[in-house]
Motif scaffolding. Sequence first.
Motif, PDB file in Angstrom:
ATOM      1  N   GLY A 188       5.072   6.206  -7.329  1.00 44.98           N
ATOM      2  CA  GLY A 188       3.990   5.250  -7.116  1.00 44.98           C
ATOM      3  C   GLY A 188       3.927   4.112  -8.104  1.00 44.98           C
ATOM      4  O   GLY A 188       3.123   3.195  -7.950  1.00 44.98           O
ATOM      5  N   ILE A 219       4.360   0.372  -6.703  1.00 47.58           N
ATOM      6  CA  ILE A 219       3.219  -0.193  -5.977  1.00 47.58           C
ATOM      7  C   ILE A 219       2.156  -0.668  -6.964  1.00 47.58           C
ATOM      8  O   ILE A 219       1.552  -1.736  -6.798  1.00 47.58           O
ATOM      9  N   ALA A 277       8.080   7.858  -4.480  1.00 48.18           N
ATOM     10  CA  ALA A 277       6.831   8.606  -4.339  1.00 48.18           C
ATOM     11  C   ALA A 277       6.068   8.680  -5.651  1.00 48.18           C
ATOM     12  O   ALA A 277       4.898   9.059  -5.674  1.00 48.18           O
ATOM     13  N   ILE A 306       6.134   3.640   0.535  1.00 49.90           N
ATOM     14  CA  ILE A 306       6.960   4.720   0.003  1.00 49.90           C
ATOM     15  C   ILE A 306       8.184   4.935   0.902  1.00 49.90           C
ATOM     16  O   ILE A 306       8.071   5.082   2.120  1.00 49.90           O
ATOM     17  N   ASP A 313       0.856  -1.185   0.000  1.00 46.79           N
ATOM     18  CA  ASP A 313       0.000   0.000   0.000  1.00 46.79           C
ATOM     19  C   ASP A 313       0.892   1.234   0.000  1.00 46.79           C
ATOM     20  O   ASP A 313       2.114   1.135  -0.143  1.00 46.79           O
ATOM     21  N   GLU A 314       0.278   2.400   0.169  1.00 48.23           N
ATOM     22  CA  GLU A 314       1.030   3.646   0.078  1.00 48.23           C
ATOM     23  C   GLU A 314       2.086   3.799   1.170  1.00 48.23           C
ATOM     24  O   GLU A 314       3.005   4.618   1.042  1.00 48.23           O
ATOM     25  N   ASN A 315       2.010   3.013   2.231  1.00 44.33           N
ATOM     26  CA  ASN A 315       2.998   3.104   3.306  1.00 44.33           C
ATOM     27  C   ASN A 315       4.349   2.509   2.918  1.00 44.33           C
ATOM     28  O   ASN A 315       5.315   2.615   3.671  1.00 44.33           O
TER      29      ASN A 315
END
Length: 642
Positions: free
Chosen positions: A380, A383, A378, A248, A244-246
Amino acid sequence: MSSIVQGKPEYYSVGILTVSDTCSRDSTKDRSGPVLKTLFEETSQLKKPFHVKTKIVKDDTFEIQKSVKDWCDVENLDLVVTTGGTGFGVRDITPEAVQPLFEKTCSGITYAMIKASLEKTEFAALSRPVCGIRGNTIILTIPGSPKGAKENVQAILNVLPHAIDLVRGESGENVHAQLRVESHECVHHDHKHGDKHQYLSTSLFGPVSQRKRKSPYPMITVAEALNIVAEHSNILSPIKVPVDENLIGMVLAEDVVARQPVPGYRASILDGYAVIANDGPGVYPVIGVSIANTSHLSTNKLQPGQIARITTGGPVPPGATAVVMVEDTTLVRASEDGLQEESVEIHVQVSDGANIREIGSDTSIGTIVARKGELFSAVGGEIGVLASVGVKEVCVYRLPVFGVLSTGNEVIDFKSTSELKYGQIFDSNRPTLLAIAKATGFEVKDFGIVSDDAKELEKRLKEALTQVDVLVSTGGVSMGELDLFKPTLQQSLGATIHFGRVKMKPGKPTTFATLPGTAGAPEKLIFGLPGNPASATVTFYLFVLPALRKLAGYENWNSPILQAELMDKISLDPRPEYHRAVISFDHSKGKFMATSTGHQISSRMLSLRSCNSLLKLPERTDKCKELDKGSVVDVILIGKLS
């Protein structure tokens, strides 16, 4: 021979002998010799410098003995240090070559070196150093690795001047005078002046009149300091985390393979009609529709002479071999209600496979979609790739947690009051470092401000070090009577201080220490940064941020370096300077341009406003005292380019 002033040598003469077959063939491979030369030359004991000469010989008993005897018997050097050939290897013969030359042995120095090395690694037990005296020369053998060689010499560096004086036949009274002032213990005369523990830093409990007047820490270069920090910044243990975004800012600890093919079905690349390519141009009935949604999927097999409407990403019907774009067709007949297409004319000939993404054409099962060491950026994209192939969890290196602490009786939290008393200043260091932490993505803990009190500082340091991997303190690292950071680390916490001065501007008193972790945990890294705001910020970017990145597993942990042309003339300092500046790209010139942020005094916070870079300026010399406008310099990028 040492030159003489009023009957006494004015310096200590040292010969460094590198023993290595490899280095004797190619002197550029000698790393230990230059490290030791720098260490001795940058160390001044009792106002007497070390004058150093170097030589390289191969692993040969005759060559080793000849060089040592020449330096002892002919040149009368005060100290001969050999580096290399002290291990268990077949060619490691240095101790055996040197020992027959001794007239006396010095077991205490040997023990001190071994003890210091064992405190850092159990493999030090595999080293075989020896030390002895020949005539008026002390001879010692040390390991060939730069790190091991430096650690061995540092372990005995403070006692060497005294030992040399005694071997010369002097009384050593000047050394005893200094030792008495420093509450030091001199064992060979059985004097007992105080605490049995020996520290470079001033005693925490002695009167101010007995504080050191000069820093006892050798001045090392920025490059040496960065190497030391890197040696102790070991990657943290891997952990499993959800995709997930965590993610990064984290680095993969293992390769990741696709668990699902992409696409997982034959998919249309565009909006149009699924056809059988061999049918060619003509008018055909529309017998179905395929939209990128399973509820609208036709399972009927397409027969020759039929077509099916299809949308971008829609599954290609069984039997279809190509897709024709809607722009290459004409509606011939619609249903009576005008809602459906009944027949369409195809105007072009397409080949088999046209405009179709076959199963696994993007990514097949088992394909490595992300490799060990890759950083989740960042942007993305990484991911998204993992999500597309059904990977829900990955193994990454744990991100380090670091803490920030300010010290000083005069330092006040700017949120606590709107009015300062005389002699007080607002703390700008913690807010700045906390902001940098947020921008760089590392978790940070704020441990506030601690007064210049040894017990309070010890308590706060111990509290912080139970919660973080890296602790960053600002202030208290210089030579003032209330600069307690170094002595508290050594004398209260038992930390190892690896350096306490760096040849740079700003940031000369920058300090780096480590403390062993408990229960198998990695050692703690401790940075004592100067209290002046510009110094604290510059040294954070230069030393702390690379350490955090290396702990997190970054392959390229240092900040990027560019080259830029100076827009102004800049005077040089006697020390290498990290000059705050703003760089931007000039499209008309096709190069980066650098503009100074103005007056660079280390207390001037305004020099950091809008700063996005540090100019790496060389130290001033008689030949070069300033850099002219238009000069090209290396630039460390610490912010975004405008």
